[in-house]
Write a protein that holds these residues in place. Structure first.
Motif, PDB file in Angstrom:
ATOM      1  N   SER A 202       0.829  -1.201   0.000  1.00 56.67           N
ATOM      2  CA  SER A 202       0.000   0.000   0.000  1.00 56.67           C
ATOM      3  C   SER A 202       0.864   1.252   0.000  1.00 56.67           C
ATOM      4  N   PHE A 203       1.890   1.294   0.839  1.00 55.86           N
ATOM      5  CA  PHE A 203       2.748   2.472   0.921  1.00 55.86           C
ATOM      6  C   PHE A 203       3.575   2.634  -0.361  1.00 55.86           C
ATOM      7  N   GLN A 204       4.017   1.525  -0.944  1.00 50.58           N
ATOM      8  CA  GLN A 204       4.739   1.604  -2.215  1.00 50.58           C
ATOM      9  C   GLN A 204       3.845   2.181  -3.298  1.00 50.58           C
ATOM     10  N   SER A 205       2.571   1.788  -3.275  1.00 51.60           N
ATOM     11  CA  SER A 205       1.608   2.293  -4.257  1.00 51.60           C
ATOM     12  C   SER A 205       1.419   3.806  -4.109  1.00 51.60           C
ATOM     13  N   VAL A 206       1.393   4.289  -2.862  1.00 52.64           N
ATOM     14  CA  VAL A 206       1.226   5.728  -2.622  1.00 52.64           C
ATOM     15  C   VAL A 206       2.460   6.494  -3.101  1.00 52.64           C
ATOM     16  N   LEU A 207       3.643   5.982  -2.784  1.00 49.30           N
ATOM     17  CA  LEU A 207       4.871   6.635  -3.247  1.00 49.30           C
ATOM     18  C   LEU A 207       4.898   6.704  -4.769  1.00 49.30           C
ATOM     19  N   ASP A 208       4.464   5.614  -5.396  1.00 50.12           N
ATOM     20  CA  ASP A 208       4.415   5.594  -6.859  1.00 50.12           C
ATOM     21  C   ASP A 208       3.434   6.642  -7.374  1.00 50.12           C
ATOM     22  N   SER A 209       2.295   6.777  -6.692  1.00 53.25           N
ATOM     23  CA  SER A 209       1.294   7.782  -7.072  1.00 53.25           C
ATOM     24  C   SER A 209       1.857   9.187  -6.931  1.00 53.25           C
ATOM     25  N   TYR A 210       2.556   9.448  -5.840  1.00 53.47           N
ATOM     26  CA  TYR A 210       3.144  10.774  -5.621  1.00 53.47           C
ATOM     27  C   TYR A 210       4.215  11.089  -6.672  1.00 53.47           C
ATOM     28  N   VAL A 211       4.938  10.063  -7.106  1.00 53.89           N
ATOM     29  CA  VAL A 211       5.942  10.271  -8.156  1.00 53.89           C
ATOM     30  C   VAL A 211       5.250  10.597  -9.471  1.00 53.89           C
ATOM     31  N   ARG A 212       4.196   9.836  -9.809  1.00 54.25           N
ATOM     32  CA  ARG A 212       3.471  10.074 -11.057  1.00 54.25           C
ATOM     33  C   ARG A 212       2.841  11.466 -11.088  1.00 54.25           C
ATOM     34  N   ARG A 213       2.405  11.946  -9.918  1.00 56.26           N
ATOM     35  CA  ARG A 213       1.779  13.275  -9.833  1.00 56.26           C
ATOM     36  C   ARG A 213       2.829  14.376  -9.623  1.00 56.26           C
ATOM     37  N   LYS A 214       4.129  13.963  -9.638  1.00 52.97           N
ATOM     38  CA  LYS A 214       5.263  14.887  -9.555  1.00 52.97           C
ATOM     39  C   LYS A 214       5.370  15.594  -8.210  1.00 52.97           C
ATOM     40  N   PHE A 215       4.766  15.008  -7.165  1.00 53.17           N
ATOM     41  CA  PHE A 215       4.976  15.521  -5.811  1.00 53.17           C
ATOM     42  C   PHE A 215       6.359  15.101  -5.321  1.00 53.17           C
ATOM     43  N   LEU A 216       6.807  13.933  -5.807  1.00 51.73           N
ATOM     44  CA  LEU A 216       8.144  13.425  -5.503  1.00 51.73           C
ATOM     45  C   LEU A 216       8.857  13.137  -6.811  1.00 51.73           C
ATOM     46  N   GLU A 217      10.173  13.128  -6.747  1.00 51.26           N
ATOM     47  CA  GLU A 217      10.977  12.783  -7.911  1.00 51.26           C
ATOM     48  C   GLU A 217      11.769  11.522  -7.605  1.00 51.26           C
ATOM     49  N   CYS A 218      11.941  10.706  -8.634  1.00 47.12           N
ATOM     50  CA  CYS A 218      12.658   9.448  -8.436  1.00 47.12           C
ATOM     51  C   CYS A 218      13.218   9.018  -9.784  1.00 47.12           C
ATOM     52  N   GLY A 219      14.341   8.319  -9.757  1.00 46.11           N
ATOM     53  CA  GLY A 219      14.965   7.864 -10.993  1.00 46.11           C
ATOM     54  C   GLY A 219      14.271   6.635 -11.562  1.00 46.11           C
ATOM     55  N   SER A 220      14.932   6.003 -12.487  1.00 48.79           N
ATOM     56  CA  SER A 220      14.363   4.835 -13.165  1.00 48.79           C
ATOM     57  C   SER A 220      14.180   3.650 -12.236  1.00 48.79           C
TER      58      SER A 220
END
Length: 869
Positions: free
Chosen positions: A635-653
């Motif tokens: 669940s938490f991984q899914s949220v982090l992924d959502s925040y990355v997709r919405r550009k709230f967070l940045e992450c590499g490949s």
């Protein structure tokens, strides 16, 4: 698990049954069974209703009660309950069933009745003969009509045994409980109208439909054909009520019948709503009411205005305010929202137990639904949930800003009535509005109001605005209804539609007024998905219970007492909403990301902080979403992924797929404010722990006592009371000790081995205390900015709005100069709370203002330093 068993001590012979035509054989013909199942297939009997039966003592004697005699109901319950493995009726009081009897059995009945007639010159009576009693004792189940001409004639004219008296006698003769289970069969949720239509006269009313109308209801509106059971009545408990044993049997039977009929009437009204009058009827009733007429005469004299002009203005006000509640509009809403919500959300998760409680209370008095306000969708979702759970949609208090064409017409049709932001100086308008509220309660309508007064742009609940609440309480006090049931409602969103607009307003941008162009712009939201919506209900708060608790003379309260009473009630409702708030993984992850105070962090670091916060929530027994109860890691991984997709967070490949503990995330500074909104969705469950953690850190020792924390906790709770509407019923000591217990559960502190009421910080405890205390940092920095703005010589001449603007300007300078660290601290809403607080504390007072300013500024700077130690 409930298992229906026959408890027959002596076999019941077919010969005995054959004397009476009120009996349906348990085993009917295969063809007749299939036909009945086909006819009844669309009438829904839900699992919730089934539980009402299975919870009863399975050794009991069961009698279903319908308001009117109906062979249709008898056949339905016999067929459907038999399918579901529940006690099903085979005996009908005041019923003669010939059409569904096997041919051989039918001939047997007719023959035995003819023989009986020639012997006794009368028709055999199953009640007088004791036949029904014997059958019930032998394990059979019956169905009883409460209103029947034959039953009245036999008891009143012929002085024979009333069927209900028969059941009361049966209960007196057996130790087994006898249950009467009232049932409501609904074919349409349309409310009654004042007066009968030609259609009603020919085909029967919706409450008592004729055969043609009933069949049409089954096949044309299958979604609105359903069964509900009212609260079962245990005759053993009913007879044990004080004073009942002294009443004669006939009087007991009359009283019980009246109670059951009233219970069924209230239950049906809780489904369809009260009698629906036209908008014009409501309008005329309000304007011609004696109270308003008297007020208008006095108002005309006071203002030196012609009475005709006052009448005209009052009529205009009613037109401006009143809803135009329409079943047709509500059906259109339902069809539209079915599609809209499926496209926007992954689901609407509804608190079913809460709905069941509300249904019970709605039979006692009108409901006042008091939800938190996070989105324009709130009122649509609540009406939708009510409709889907077979309850009438409420009348909704809406701001006049939403009454623009064409939205105003649509919302009025769905039950919205419109009110101005302020009633100040508008005596006539205020009185007309009061009379409208009085009328709604008198008619028995449920009302929905948003106690925060506006949508929360910060994610947390706002302090209560009790103007409309006060008006409803006042209407009840003046006799509009006997009681009110206040229902606190929580809405939780994985993602709100208005997040961009909220961020713009919080950062000082102006609010765009609602208009037709905004309605067209809203189409862009349909292209996105917004996760799940959560709707939770607190147990209803009865106004009568609050009055008893406070011990006030409700009718005799003066204005000050009334205001204090309503203010306390408002805070109680806000606290109750917080009590049933649900924590989503989005809020927990946002909290961990923001409180880490790092621009770059690894997944492992975030996971540690998330684990601490979830452990604290578990210790506090907070309501969590299903996803936090199943696989939290995923669940938490899914949220982090959502925040990355919405550009709230940045992450590499390396963010794609399963996250590695060393995966690095970057938090852009300009995205902190929007994450702060989601953090605030769950902050209420951490804020007390944050203040206790701060108090512990202030002691500045690894060993401390609980008593040392009270002074700091009291100061912080007083400082932030405008932000969090803390409970007025909980003491500081109680809350601190509750937090200490949670800290022990999360291994942040441990009790001292030998010294009582003494605790020690664990090796990792200081880090954990810092993570808790950081929930306060945004607010401390905001309040520090406000205090700095008050240092201006012009501060005393500025109103609240101008001071907030000055805070925003000063805050931006402080942020650029690194005097504060958090961009989310530049919140107009928090600035407004701070300005009002410090003004109330006397910061502008010529004599003590400077000392007050210095005290608060030094205290806040002190706590900001303590936080990072």
């Amino acid at each position: 698990m409930f298992k229906f068993r026959r408890k027959s001590k002596t076999p019941v012979t077919d010969a005995l049954q054959a004397h009476y035509s009120n009996y349906i054989p348990e085993r009917g013909g295969a063809i007749s069974d299939l036909l009945r199942r086909f006819i009844f297939r669309n009438i829904v009997l839900s699992e919730t209703e089934k539980e009402k039966i299975t919870q009863l003592d399975d050794d009991g004697i069961f009698v279903y009660a319908s308001k009117y005699r109906s062979h249709f109901s008898f056949l339905y319950f016999h067929t459907r309950l038999k399918q579901m493995g529940l006690p099903f009726p085979t005996i009908g009081f005041e019923c003669t069933i010939y059409a569904w009897q096997p041919l051989g059995h039918l001939l047997h009945i007719m023959g035995s009745q003819i023989r009986y007639f020639f012997r006794h010159f009368a028709v055999p009576d199953p009640v007088e003969s004791g036949h029904i009693k014997k059958q019930l004792l032998n394990g059979k189940t019956a169905i009883l009509p409460l209103i029947s001409r034959d039953a009245f004639y036999r008891s009143f004219v012929k002085s024979k045994t009333d069927p209900i008296a028969c059941l009361l006698e049966l209960q007196a003769e057996t130790d087994r409980p006898v249950y009467i289970i009232p049932e409501v069969m609904v074919f349409s949720m349309k409310p009654k109208k004042s007066g009968l239509s030609f259609f009603d006269i020919i085909f029967g009313t919706r409450e008592r439909p004729g055969k043609i109308r009933r069949l049409a209801g089954i096949f044309k509106r299958s979604k609105e054909s359903f069964i509900e059971f009212s609260e079962p009545v245990s005759l053993k408990m009913w007879l044990d009520a004080p004073g009942m044993e002294t009443k004669p049997l006939a009087e007991q039977a009359i009283l019980l019948r009246r109670e059951l009929i009233e219970q069924l009437n209230r239950h049906r009204q809780s489904i369809t709503g009260p009698v629906l009058k036209s908008r014009q009827e409501i309008r005329e009733s309000i304007l011609t009411g004696s109270a308003l007429k008297s007020f208008m005469i006095d108002h005309a004299e006071e203002t030196d205005t012609p009475l005709q002009d006052v009448h005209k203005k009052a009529d205009t006000y009613v037109e401006e305010i009143a809803a135009n509640y329409s079943v047709r509009w509500i059906r259109i809403f339902e069809m539209f929202l079915d599609r809209l919500f499926k496209s926007l959300f992954e689901g609407i998760v509804t608190d079913k137990k809460g709905i069941a409680q509300i249904k019970i209370r709605s039979k006692q008095s009108p409901l006042v639904l008091v939800p938190c306000h996070k989105s324009h969708l709130d009122y649509l979702i609540l009406s939708y949930v009510f409709k889907k759970n077979n309850m009438p949609c409420p009348h909704i208090a809406a701001g006049r800003n939403l009454s623009f064409w064409p939205l105003g017409i649509v919302l009025r049709g769905g039950g919205a009535f419109f009110m101005r932001r302020t009633f100040k100086g508008a005596k006539l308008y205020s009185r007309v509005f009061f009379e409208y509220m009085y009328k709604l309660l008198t008619e028995g309508f449920n009302v929905e109001l948003f106690i925060e007064g506006t949508r929360s742009r910060t994610g947390k609940l706002l302090s209560p605005k009790v103007g409309l609440l006060s008006m409803l309480v006042d209407a009840c006090r003046h006799g509009a209804c006997e009681d009110l049931q206040f229902v606190p409602v929580y809405f939780g969103y994985d993602r709100v539609l208005e997040e961009d607009a909220y961020l713009h307003e919080v950062e000082g941008g102006s609010k765009e007024s609602e208009n037709l162009s905004q309605l067209f712009k809203a189409r862009r939201f349909l292209k996105r998905r917004y996760g799940k919506v959560y709707v939770n209900f607190h147990e209803p708060i009865a106004l009568s219970d609050v009055i008893k608790e406070k011990g006030v003379d409700f009718k005799a309260m003066d204005k000050d007492q009334h205001n204090e009473f309503c203010n306390d009630l408002g805070y109680r409702i806000i606290n109750s909403i917080n009590d049933v708030s649900i924590v989503t993984p989005y809020g927990v992850v946002a909290s961990a990301v923001l409180n880490s105070m790092k621009k770059r962090f690894t997944f492992e670091q975030a996971r540690e902080d998330i684990s601490l916060y979830t452990a604290h929530l578990d210790a506090q027994k907070v309501w969590l979403t299903d996803s936090l109860g199943e696989n939290r890691e995923r669940s938490f991984q899914s949220v982090l992924d959502s925040y990355v997709r919405r550009k709230f967070l940045e992450c590499g490949s390396d963010c794609k797929g399963q996250l590695d503990p060393s995966t690095v995330f970057n938090l852009p500074e300009d995205q902190r404010p929007i994450l702060d909104y989601y953090k605030n969705n769950c902050i209420i469950h951490f804020i007390s722990a944050a203040m206790t953690a701060m108090a512990i850190k202030e002691v500045n020792r690894f060993q401390f006592q609980a008593g040392e924390l009270l002074e700091s906790y009291t100061f912080l709770s007083d400082l932030f009371d405008p932000e969090f509407a803390f409970s007025r019923s909980v003491t500081t000591e109680y809350q601190v000790r509750k937090d200490l217990k949670a800290f022990i559960d999360t291994h942040t502190i441990v009790p001292h081995g030998s010294s009582p009421d003494t605790y020690e910080i664990t090796p990792d405890g200081l880090r954990k205390l810092t993570l808790f205390s950081r929930f306060l940092k945004t607010y401390l920095e905001s309040y520090l900015v406000a205090l700095t703005a008050f240092e201006s010589k012009k501060a005393a001449k500025l109103d609240t709005k101008a001071m907030v603007k000055k805070c925003q300007s000063r805050g931006k300078k402080m942020f650029k100069g690194n005097e504060i660290e958090l961009p989310e601290a530049l919140s107009d809403i928090t600035f407004k709370n701070a300005v009002r607080l410090f003004t109330d504390k006397g910061i502008l007072d010529e004599e003590s203002g400077e000392a007050t300013h210095s005290f608060y500024k030094n205290s806040i700077q002190h706590y900001l330093e303590v936080m990072e130690k």
